[in-house]
Structures are given as structure tokens and as C-alpha cells.
Design a protein around this motif. Structure first.
Motif, PDB file in Angstrom:
ATOM      1  N   TYR A  83       0.876  -1.159   0.000  1.00 52.53           N
ATOM      2  CA  TYR A  83       0.000   0.000   0.000  1.00 52.53           C
ATOM      3  C   TYR A  83       0.912   1.207   0.000  1.00 52.53           C
ATOM      4  N   ILE A  84       1.023   1.868  -1.146  1.00 54.18           N
ATOM      5  CA  ILE A  84       2.022   2.929  -1.222  1.00 54.18           C
ATOM      6  C   ILE A  84       1.403   4.266  -1.605  1.00 54.18           C
TER       7      ILE A  84
ATOM      8  N   PHE B 268     -12.520  -8.634  17.309  1.00 57.29           N
ATOM      9  CA  PHE B 268     -11.815  -8.484  16.040  1.00 57.29           C
ATOM     10  C   PHE B 268     -10.300  -8.474  16.202  1.00 57.29           C
ATOM     11  N   VAL B 269      -9.784  -7.735  17.189  1.00 59.44           N
ATOM     12  CA  VAL B 269      -8.331  -7.579  17.297  1.00 59.44           C
ATOM     13  C   VAL B 269      -7.610  -8.866  17.664  1.00 59.44           C
ATOM     14  N   ASN B 270      -8.350  -9.867  18.133  1.00 65.74           N
ATOM     15  CA  ASN B 270      -7.705 -11.156  18.407  1.00 65.74           C
ATOM     16  C   ASN B 270      -7.173 -11.824  17.147  1.00 65.74           C
ATOM     17  N   GLY B 271      -7.750 -11.454  16.001  1.00 63.63           N
ATOM     18  CA  GLY B 271      -7.370 -12.126  14.764  1.00 63.63           C
ATOM     19  C   GLY B 271      -6.397 -11.339  13.898  1.00 63.63           C
ATOM     20  N   ILE B 272      -5.967 -10.166  14.392  1.00 65.87           N
ATOM     21  CA  ILE B 272      -5.041  -9.387  13.582  1.00 65.87           C
ATOM     22  C   ILE B 272      -3.765  -9.069  14.355  1.00 65.87           C
ATOM     23  N   GLY B 273      -2.711  -8.818  13.597  1.00 64.02           N
ATOM     24  CA  GLY B 273      -1.464  -8.346  14.192  1.00 64.02           C
ATOM     25  C   GLY B 273      -1.133  -7.020  13.551  1.00 64.02           C
ATOM     26  N   VAL B 274      -0.585  -6.101  14.317  1.00 63.79           N
ATOM     27  CA  VAL B 274      -0.276  -4.778  13.780  1.00 63.79           C
ATOM     28  C   VAL B 274       1.123  -4.356  14.223  1.00 63.79           C
ATOM     29  N   VAL B 275       1.892  -3.834  13.289  1.00 60.77           N
ATOM     30  CA  VAL B 275       3.181  -3.251  13.644  1.00 60.77           C
ATOM     31  C   VAL B 275       3.228  -1.834  13.074  1.00 60.77           C
ATOM     32  N   PHE B 276       3.443  -0.862  13.940  1.00 58.96           N
ATOM     33  CA  PHE B 276       3.656   0.503  13.489  1.00 58.96           C
ATOM     34  C   PHE B 276       5.142   0.792  13.591  1.00 58.96           C
TER      35      PHE B 276
ATOM     36  N   ASP C  75       2.759  -1.026   9.163  1.00 56.23           N
ATOM     37  CA  ASP C  75       2.816   0.370   8.740  1.00 56.23           C
ATOM     38  C   ASP C  75       4.272   0.816   8.780  1.00 56.23           C
ATOM     39  N   GLU C  76       4.885   0.860   7.632  1.00 50.08           N
ATOM     40  CA  GLU C  76       6.301   1.197   7.489  1.00 50.08           C
ATOM     41  C   GLU C  76       7.196   0.387   8.423  1.00 50.08           C
ATOM     42  N   PRO C  77       7.200  -0.921   8.222  1.00 51.04           N
ATOM     43  CA  PRO C  77       7.940  -1.770   9.159  1.00 51.04           C
ATOM     44  C   PRO C  77       9.452  -1.664   9.005  1.00 51.04           C
ATOM     45  N   THR C  78       9.942  -1.206   7.879  1.00 55.41           N
ATOM     46  CA  THR C  78      11.393  -1.214   7.691  1.00 55.41           C
ATOM     47  C   THR C  78      11.984   0.182   7.765  1.00 55.41           C
TER      48      THR C  78
ATOM     49  N   THR D 273       4.708   1.296   2.882  1.00 57.71           N
ATOM     50  CA  THR D 273       6.144   1.501   2.926  1.00 57.71           C
ATOM     51  C   THR D 273       6.533   2.622   1.984  1.00 57.71           C
ATOM     52  N   HIS D 274       7.693   3.187   2.234  1.00 57.86           N
ATOM     53  CA  HIS D 274       8.265   4.118   1.273  1.00 57.86           C
ATOM     54  C   HIS D 274       9.428   3.450   0.557  1.00 57.86           C
ATOM     55  N   ASP D 275       9.781   2.258   1.037  1.00 60.29           N
ATOM     56  CA  ASP D 275      10.902   1.550   0.458  1.00 60.29           C
ATOM     57  C   ASP D 275      10.361   0.581  -0.586  1.00 60.29           C
ATOM     58  N   LEU D 276      10.547   0.909  -1.864  1.00 60.45           N
ATOM     59  CA  LEU D 276       9.922   0.093  -2.898  1.00 60.45           C
ATOM     60  C   LEU D 276      10.588  -1.258  -3.036  1.00 60.45           C
TER      61      LEU D 276
END
Lengths: 352, 264
Positions: free
Chosen positions: A55-56, A95-103, A181-184, A214-217
């Protein structure tokens, strides 16, 4: 089954207007003025289970806002969202039990306590059994090479170490969808590669759906089969990465090194009827830009027949440049902009 | 899940333990405060035996106990919540399957427990050695007091949470937090027992939750409240806890729609 189903999603924010000057400030004190700003403008897309989707978009294009609506943090202004079969902001706790999120820019580990204590706390929060927890943790620790970090407090970790820990934290409850969300962001190439490899394997083994901004293509090129590109809150592209390249890149470039000094006029004369653009880099080096309509062998034959050549290099525009083109063209809003931007971009890139 | 909430208490306790040096200085500051109030009141009493129904001995005990109770129920939940709202990290709390405010409450309780054990108990021993404090001998009063102290903690934390949540509506609620702090210290009766307030103010205080934080428990502890009225005071505290839940839930619900994550 669809992992993510979004229809006509919209998010508007009220932004305070600050009036100028002292009288403005006084007026603000009694009556605030607000302007409505739409961050996401009626977007629709669907992501099937098991897909890795990139998603860029430029800063402020609405990526993070979308992710925050998909994860149930923000309540949309209008539109429909279904993630994992739930409406995120309505059935939040289930709902949140089924998802993982990294900011990438926010830590979700507890700053003052040891990493393993954070993990143990998450185990209890997500009600993971001790057995499953051990199994997953051992596996994750081994793959992400975290062995000796577990007993350190989070505040003493480096960014790369912390990011790997964040990933583990988001995966302990074995979510079926992972939002990144922009993990790297800000990571060195070794950690980046490790994280990419890990995500790829996980997707293959568990069929985890991943949506990443990400901004890193290179992240996108390494991971994603599909790209959604956002600009000013609207989707401007949704499809495969290869199609993106062929759709937006308008041509390629050939760099020649000649044996002798060759003037521009001679080169132009050689390729005369063809619509190519020459640029001279120095006395013996020149670049030829060809649109896709022109056959490469055709153009090469003409040049090779006319002058003595030491070296030839064919440069294909990479994703970075294509995306830059798209951003720039959407800023200027003209198709002429794309062509000239393309030339400028390729030039900049290959100069050193 | 329940064990997770309990873990938040444990975790905060451990964190406080890690930064315990901060709190050694706290014991000294509280002892100085109590000492200052003791000498002030001694001077005010002069030759008089009682003022507003307090004997000097009762007053000394009231001050010592009120300040020690403050150590337990006092927390910075308002500031923590306001900061998390302002820097946007409250967003992270929404991706966890728990109730954020309940977690905050647990953390506050962990902090309170830490202060109770490592601050209030040793502090009270020191104060008893330095000043003529008379503690009740009836174990029943001690038991009731502990229950009331816990309820004080709940009421004070609710007021803190409410103040902190205003950060959703105003960009900077620093002023509001300071005002709240002064109001709680003054109107709860830590600085001056409410019996000393002018009649009209005392009348208003009866309709506000602040007196339930310090004044009521301390009155029971110093033996000023007759046994027969004690149960009524505990009930009054419980009623305030229930009343305060309502605005918290309403604000929390509406805040979810207003949530504006700072910094994208």
C-alpha cells in the motif's frame, strides 16, 4: 474468502483554523473555526486471504489513516469495512484477536520492562496457552535471531532489535492478517532483508494475509504480488507490480561509449526518422532515450553502423523511478509531465 | 484475561521498584509536610483544647493519616492518559483486546500498592516516632479504614481518568490537571479538615465527591465518626464511584469517534 473488503471508505477530519494576529487569536478563543479535510476519499478494494499487498503513496496520501480504520483504531466517516468477517470499530475486542499490527514509528512494547515480560503479558492479554506460546516464541526467536535480547529492557534495544521484537509481539497470537505500517523505516539493509525473508516464509507457511505500507519500494519488489497506490486519498493504481512497470514506464535508455569524440548532430542524424532523444554526457559518452514504440535493435543497428563503439549499457527504469514519475505527474497533473519527469529521473539516478 | 489485568498491577509494581530511588526522597518530603502542618496547628491551637470538634491529638493523627493515605491513592493517571492521547500512542491501545481505562486503573493500583508497602507503612512508623500520633486500637476500625482507603483510591482515580480524557477535546489540558490537583488537595480535606470550612462551603462539599477521598476515611480513623454512621459513609463512597462511572463511559464513547491520531 476475502480477508479485507472495503467499499466507498471515507474519513474526514475536522481541522482547527487558527486566525491571524491578536484579534484573530481573541476570536479563536470564543469561536473556533474548523475546516473539514478528507484524508481518505471513498476508496474501495478487496484483498483475498493469503495475499501480500503493498500500500504505497506519498506522505499524507492517506495510507496510515486507511490502516487505522482497517485495524479499528479510527471510526470511518462513511463507507463499509469488513476485515476477517468483522466490522473493525464495532466489534473491536473480538476483532483484534485475529489481527497483528506493527507501526514502524510507534512501539507497542512496554518501555520499562524486559522483552520477555512484554511477551508474557501479551500472552495473557490474548489468552494464548503456555504450550502454544512456547512453541511460537521459540520458532520466532530462532528465525529472527533474538536469543540474547529477550531479557533486556525495551528501552535498551537498538531500532533493528526493537523492530524484530515488535514483529514477534504482533505474531504471538497467530493472527490471520498482519498490518505493517512502514515496518522497515530506518533499518539497515541486513535487518530489512531478514524481515522481508521472514515475512515471505510466514506467508507461504501459514497463509497469513499481509497489508504493508512503505516508502521503500524494495520492500514491495521483494514481497508483494499486488500494489495499491494512493494519492490524495484516492486509489490511482491497483494491480500487479509488473503491470505497474509496463503501464507507467514509457521507455528505456541506452548508454553508449564511443571510441572517438562524437557530436550530437551526428548521432541525431544517424537515428533520424526514429523518435529517440539524445543527451550528451561528455565528449565520448551519450545516452539515447527510446519510447516503447521504437524497436531497440532497430535503433542500435543504426548507431552501431555509423560510429565506432566501446561499450553499450541498456538501462531499464526501476520501480523507484516509476513511482517517482507517478507522484510527480500527479502533482503537475499533465501527461507531458510524465515524459519529461521520466528523463529527468533516469538521469539523476544513473549519474554516479 | 483476568490474569492479564492482574499482571498489569504486578508489572507496574515492578517498574516502580526499578525506579525506587525517586521514592526515598518522597518519604522525607511527606515527613516534612506533616511536621510543618503539625507545628502550624500547634500554634493555632495555642491554649485551646478543641477547634471545630478536633482535639490537638486528633488533629495530629488526622494530618498524619491523611497525608499517608494521599500517598496511596495519589497517582498520575490524568497525566499519563493526557500524554498518551497527545502523542498518539493511545492508538496502540485500541489494537489490544482489553479495556484501556481498566488497564490504566490496574496500573494506578500497582503504583498505589507499591507506595502503600514501601512508603506509607515505613512513613507512618517514622511519623509515629516523631509526633504524638495516636492510632486506634480497635482492629475493626483498621479493617473499615482499609476498605474506605481502597474506595478513596477508586474515586480519586476516576476523577483523574476523567481529567485525563479531556485531552481528547482540548489540545492542552495542563491547566485543567493543575486545577484538579489543587481542588482535590483542598476539598478532600488534606490541607484543612472540612469541618473548618465556612458553613456554606461545608454545605457545598457534602454534594461533591472530594470529601469521600480523604475527609471521610480519616474521620472514621481518628474516631470522630460514631460507629453507627460508618456504614453510611462507606455507602456514600460507593455511590460516588457508581456516579462517576457514567461520565467516564460517555466521554470514552464519544472520544472514540473524535480520535485524531497525532502525527499520522
Amino acid at each position: 474468502m476475502l480477508a479485507i473488503d472495503v467499499k466507498d471508505l471515507r474519513k474526514q477530519f475536522k481541522v482547527q483554523k487558527n486566525r491571524e494576529g491578536l484579534s484573530g487569536a481573541l476570536q479563536d478563543l470564543f469561536k473556533r473555526q474548523y475546516t473539514e479535510v478528507a484524508a481518505v476519499k471513498d476508496i474501495s478494494f478487496q484483498i483475498p486471504q493469503g495475499e501480500i499487498c503493498g500500500y504505497i503513496g506519498e506522505n499524507g496520501a492517506g495510507k496510515s489513516t486507511t490502516i487505522k480504520m482497517l485495524t479499528g483504531i479510527l471510526v470511518p466517516t462513511s463507507g463499509h469495512i469488513k476485515v476477517n468477517g468483522y466490522v473493525p470499530h464495532k466489534e473491536r475486542e473480538k476483532f483484534v484477536n485475529g489481527i497483528g499490527v506493527v507501526f514502524g514509528q510507534r512501539s507497542q512494547l512496554w518501555w520499562d520492562i524486559g522483552v520477555i515480560e512484554s511477551f508474557q503479558l501479551l500472552r495473557k492479554v490474548y489468552r494464548v496457552s503456555e504450550h502454544d506460546f512456547r512453541k511460537r516464541l521459540d520458532n520466532l526467536v530462532e528465525r529472527l535471531d533474538l536469543g540474547d535480547l529477550l531479557n533486556r529492557p525495551v528501552r535498551k534495544l537498538s531500532l533493528g532489535q526493537r523492530m524484530r521484537c515488535e514483529l514477534v509481539a504482533s505474531l504471538l497470537h497467530n493472527p490471520s492478517i498482519l498490518f505493517l505500517d512502514e515496518p522497515t523505516i530506518g533499518l539497515d539493509i541486513v535487518v530489512k532483508t531478514a524481515i522481508r525473508d521472514f515475512l515471505k516464509e510466514m506467508n507461504k507457511e501459514h497463509g497469513t494475509t499481509i497489508l504493508l505500507t512503505t516508502h521503500d519500494l524494495q520492500d514491495i519488489e521483494a514481497l508483494c504480488s499486488r500494489v495499491i497506490m494512493l494519492d490524495d486519498g484516492k486509489i490511482i493504481y491497483d494491480g500487479g507490480l509488473d503491470e505497474l512497470k509496463s503501464k507507467w514506464s514509457k521507455g528505456r535508455e541506452v548508454q553508449f561509449q564511443f571510441a572517438h569524440q562524437t557530436p550530437l548532430s551526428k548521432l541525431k542524424q544517424l537515428t533520424d526518422p526514429l523518435e529517440v532523444i539524445w543527451t550528451l554526457e561528455n565528449e565520448v559518452t551519450a545516452r539515447m532515450w527510446l519510447p516503447y514504440e521504437v524497436n531497440v535493435s532497430d535503433a542500435l543497428a543504426r548507431v552501431v553502423g555509423g560510429v565506432e563503439i566501446r561499450d553499450i549499457k541498456i538501462i531499464e527504469t526501476n520501480t523507484d523511478e516509476i513511482v517517482r514519475e507517478i507522484y510527480q505527474s500527479s502533482a503537475t497533473g499533465s501527461s507531458a509531465g510524465i515524459a519529461s519527469a521520466s528523463v529527468a529521473a533516469t538521469k539523476e539516478k544513473t549519474q554516479p | 484475561m483476568r490474569s492479564a489485568y492482574i499482571d498489569f498491577i504486578r508489572m507496574r509494581f515492578l517498574t516502580m521498584l526499578a525506579y525506587r530511588v525517586n521514592y526515598y526522597s518522597g518519604i522525607v518530603i511527606y515527613a516534612i509536610n506533616i511536621g510543618a502542618y503539625y507545628f502550624l496547628w500547634s500554634a493555632i491551637y495555642g491554649d485551646q483544647d478543641t477547634l471545630a470538634g478536633f482535639s490537638l491529638a486528633q488533629m495530629t493523627t488526622y494530618i498524619a493519616v491523611s497525608w499517608m493515605a494521599r500517598a496511596f491513592y495519589f497517582n498520575n493517571l490524568d497525566r499519563e492518559i493526557a500524554n498518551e492521547i497527545r502523542d498518539g500512542s493511545v492508538a496502540i491501545q485500541f489494537i489490544r483486546p482489553y479495556n484501556y481505562l481498566l488497564v490504566k486503573m490496574m496500573q494506578g493500583f500497582g503504583e498505589g500498592l507499591f507506595r502503600l508497602l514501601l512508603f506509607m507503612v515505613p512513613g507512618l512508623v517514622i511519623v509515629c516516632l516523631l509526633f504524638p500520633v495516636s492510632l486506634p486500637e480497635d482492629p475493626q476500625i483498621w479493617a473499615i479504614y482499609l476498605v474506605m482507603l481502597f474506595l478513596s483510591f477508586l474515586i480519586n482515580s476516576q476523577i483523574n481518568i476523567l481529567t485525563g480524557l479531556f485531552a481528547f477535546y482540548v489540545e492542552n489540558n495542563e491547566g485543567m490537571m493543575r486545577m484538579k490537583r489543587t481542588m482535590v488537595d483542598l476539598f478532600s480535606g488534606v490541607a484543612v479538615p472540612i469541618a473548618f470550612f465556612p458553613g456554606w462551603l461545608e454545605g457545598i462539599m457534602q454534594w461533591l465527591p472530594f470529601q469521600a477521598i480523604t475527609y471521610l476515611p480519616s474521620s472514621v480513623f481518628t474516631g470522630r465518626t460514631p460507629q453507627s454512621e460508618v456504614l453510611g459513609l462507606v455507602l456514600l463512597q460507593a455511590v460516588w464511584i457508581i456516579i462517576l462511572i457514567v461520565p467516564i463511559i460517555l466521554i470514552w464513547r464519544s472520544a472514540r469517534k473524535r480520535l485524531f491520531v497525532q502525527g499520522g
